[in-house]
Design an enzyme around this catalytic site. Structure first.
Site, short mmCIF file in Angstrom:
data_model
loop_
_atom_site.label_atom_id
_atom_site.label_comp_id
_atom_site.label_asym_id
_atom_site.label_seq_id
_atom_site.Cartn_x
_atom_site.Cartn_y
_atom_site.Cartn_z
CE LYS A 106 2.45 -4.75 41.27
NZ LYS A 106 3.44 -3.90 41.93
N GLY A 206 18.49 -10.87 52.18
CA GLY A 206 18.36 -10.78 50.71
C GLY A 206 19.44 -9.89 50.14
N GLY A 208 19.86 -9.32 46.91
CA GLY A 208 19.44 -9.14 45.51
C GLY A 208 19.63 -7.70 45.07
CB VAL A 210 16.31 -3.79 46.99
CG1 VAL A 210 16.20 -2.78 48.12
CG2 VAL A 210 15.30 -3.49 45.89
P1 NAI Z 1 15.67 -9.71 43.91
O1 NAI Z 1 14.95 -10.89 43.37
O2 NAI Z 1 16.71 -9.05 43.10
O3 NAI Z 1 16.35 -10.10 45.31
C1 NAI Z 1 15.72 -10.87 46.29
C2 NAI Z 1 16.81 -11.72 46.93
O4 NAI Z 1 16.25 -12.41 48.04
C3 NAI Z 1 17.37 -12.78 45.99
O5 NAI Z 1 18.77 -12.68 45.95
C4 NAI Z 1 16.91 -14.09 46.62
O6 NAI Z 1 17.83 -15.16 46.41
C5 NAI Z 1 16.82 -13.71 48.08
N1 NAI Z 1 15.96 -14.56 48.90
C6 NAI Z 1 14.81 -15.17 48.58
N2 NAI Z 1 14.35 -15.87 49.61
C7 NAI Z 1 15.21 -15.66 50.63
C8 NAI Z 1 15.27 -16.10 51.98
N3 NAI Z 1 14.36 -16.92 52.49
N4 NAI Z 1 16.29 -15.70 52.76
C9 NAI Z 1 17.26 -14.89 52.26
N5 NAI Z 1 17.26 -14.44 50.97
C10 NAI Z 1 16.25 -14.83 50.19
O7 NAI Z 1 14.51 -8.69 44.35
P2 NAI Z 1 14.67 -7.14 44.67
O8 NAI Z 1 14.35 -6.35 43.46
O9 NAI Z 1 15.95 -6.92 45.37
O10 NAI Z 1 13.46 -6.91 45.68
C11 NAI Z 1 13.54 -7.34 47.03
C12 NAI Z 1 12.20 -7.13 47.69
O11 NAI Z 1 11.84 -5.75 47.64
C13 NAI Z 1 11.05 -7.88 47.02
O12 NAI Z 1 10.12 -8.27 48.01
C14 NAI Z 1 10.42 -6.83 46.13
O13 NAI Z 1 9.06 -7.10 45.88
C15 NAI Z 1 10.58 -5.59 46.99
N6 NAI Z 1 10.60 -4.34 46.24
C16 NAI Z 1 11.52 -4.16 45.23
C17 NAI Z 1 11.53 -2.97 44.51
C18 NAI Z 1 12.55 -2.73 43.44
O14 NAI Z 1 12.65 -1.57 42.97
N7 NAI Z 1 13.30 -3.72 43.01
C19 NAI Z 1 10.53 -1.91 44.78
C20 NAI Z 1 9.67 -2.18 45.91
C21 NAI Z 1 9.70 -3.37 46.58
#
Ligand code: NAI
Length: 382
Positions: A106, A206, A208, A210
């Site tokens: 990392k 979430g 976001g 994913v």
């Molecule tokens: P993202 O930042 O696009 O989406 C995360 C979402 O969670 C955001 O919309 C945010 O507003 C929301 N959020 C934050 N705190 C919250 C809460 N307390 N309650 C409800 N919603 C909340 O991130 P992404 O890319 O979707 O990743 C999501 C998770 O998956 C992260 O933990 C990331 O580390 C993990 N991950 C993502 C990968 C990827 O390819 N994007 C790969 C492996 C793991």
């Protein structure tokens, strides 16, 4: 003690031999800090790149270390290094369990992603990655984007998650969501005897990158989905596209559903939330969902099936490294490999039952068995 097996000469050129020897031993932390203090000198080729820290390889038995680059405004270097060690170790396990020919690594950068990502900083980082000569392959993580990778790629072929137009996999979230979906199917089969989401209830925390893709897979296969996000705009946009229920963020983990899918932040399985869970399965992408390992034991005691996060969230890295195959990225091949997460999760559950251990420990067993086997193979004189 053997040192890194990949491009050792190039690597020794950038660090001292002593640093290389100690570099992959987590317990030799002090030596490691020393190593990266040296390395910072290299990164500082660009004057604006003052706060870049360096990357961390955890274990390279399976191959070069692969893992994303995170930019975060860490308060201290010690915080950043601690995070790098933890995340690099996580990548070793994730890549091993996903049967990838890569070790774990990392890169953490101390900085504010909104302010500090100039072209100069990104190209300095690209040069830094390049100096490692293929020992470490990087991609997107928190605080970095595919567009950032495009800039870094100008300096190094070891930057892998580049846009599709450049022959790379593009955004990793769709592949990650597809992998989580496979994990959910495997868990449904275990608990209900059928992998089909149709008629099942799922709470996605979430909306976001994913989360929204996962919602699409679930709705299209007939599941009843409830979502929550602290960003109301995201839930509104998703609810406008799909027939989903929306609840407040503090409600989502408490819902009486078949599957709770954490796709937001880590440590959501903790002393406060665990007694409130009413689901049968926890399966989502969020990294480090267990606040502490003992929460994995508590889930097992409550007969809640936990899909270890690094097992089901491996889709992004699986698709990212596909671009390293001869001929470059092939989406069909990558997604086919991501779909194996169904089988991997089934293997984790089988080990859990055979050894009577919680699934989070079964996942470690799976990863460690593979690393041990490859280490033995590599020690043979052939
Ligand atoms: P993202 O930042 O696009 O989406 C995360 C979402 O969670 C955001 O919309 C945010 O507003 C929301 N959020 C934050 N705190 C919250 C809460 N307390 N309650 C409800 N919603 C909340 O991130 P992404 O890319 O979707 O990743 C999501 C998770 O998956 C992260 O933990 C990331 O580390 C993990 N991950 C993502 C990968 C990827 O390819 N994007 C790969 C492996 C793991």
């Amino acid at each position: 003690m053997p040192c890194f097996e990949v491009n050792p000469v190039l690597f020794i050129n950038t660090l001292t031999l002593r640093d290389v020897l100690f570099c992959h031993q987590p317990e030799r932390f002090a030596c490691f800090i020393h190593a990266w203090k040296n390395e910072r000198g290299i990164v500082r080729e660009h004057p604006s790149a003052k706060r870049l820290l360096g990357s961390r390889c955890h274990d390279t038995t399976l191959g070069p270390a692969a893992g994303g680059m995170r930019m975060w405004p860490y308060e201290t270097e010690a915080d950043a290094l601690r995070d790098a060690v933890r995340l690099a170790r996580g990548m070793t396990y994730k890549n091993a369990a996903a049967e990838l020919p890569y070790g774990g690594g990392k890169c953490v950068v101390i900085g504010d992603p909104k302010q500090d990502k100039t072209e100069g900083v990104l190209r300095a980082l690209g040069r830094f990655i390049n100096r490692l000569g293929g020992l470490y392959l990087t991609g997107v993580d928190v605080g970095t984007t595919v567009q950032d990778m495009e800039v870094m790629r100008m300096e190094s072929p070891y930057v892998v998650t580049i846009p599709e137009a450049m022959g790379g996999p593009g955004d990793s979230a769709p592949a990650t969501a597809f992998g989580v979906f496979q994990g959910i199917r495997a868990c449904l089969r275990e608990v209900y005897g059928s992998p089909l989401p149709q008629g099942r209830t799922v709470a996605v925390q979430g909306a976001g990158a994913v989360g929204k893709e996962l919602v699409r897979y679930l709705v299209e296969t007939g599941a009843t989905v409830t979502i929550a996000d602290i960003d109301q705009e995201k839930t509104s946009v998703l609810a406008a596209h799909y027939a989903v229920n929306v609840v407040e963020p503090e409600e989502i983990h408490r819902l009486d559903v078949d599957v709770y899918s954490p796709c937001a932040m880590g440590a959501v399985l903790n002393d406060q939330t665990l007694p409130e869970l009413r689901c049968k399965i926890v399966c989502g992408s969020a990294n480090n969902q267990l606040a502490e390992e003992r929460h994995g034991d508590l889930l097992a005691q409550r007969a809640i099936l936990y899909a270890p996060d690094y097992i089901v969230s491996a889709g992004g890295v699986i698709s990212g490294v596909d671009s390293l195959n001869p001929g470059g990225f092939n989406r069909q091949r990558a997604m086919e490999k991501v779909s194996h997460i169904y089988k991997t999760m089934a293997n984790v559950m089988a080990i859990s039952k055979e050894q009577n251990i919680p699934t989070y420990r079964a996942a470690s067993v799976l990863a460690e068995q593979r690393i041990a086997m490859i280490r033995q193979v590599k020690s043979l004189a052939v």
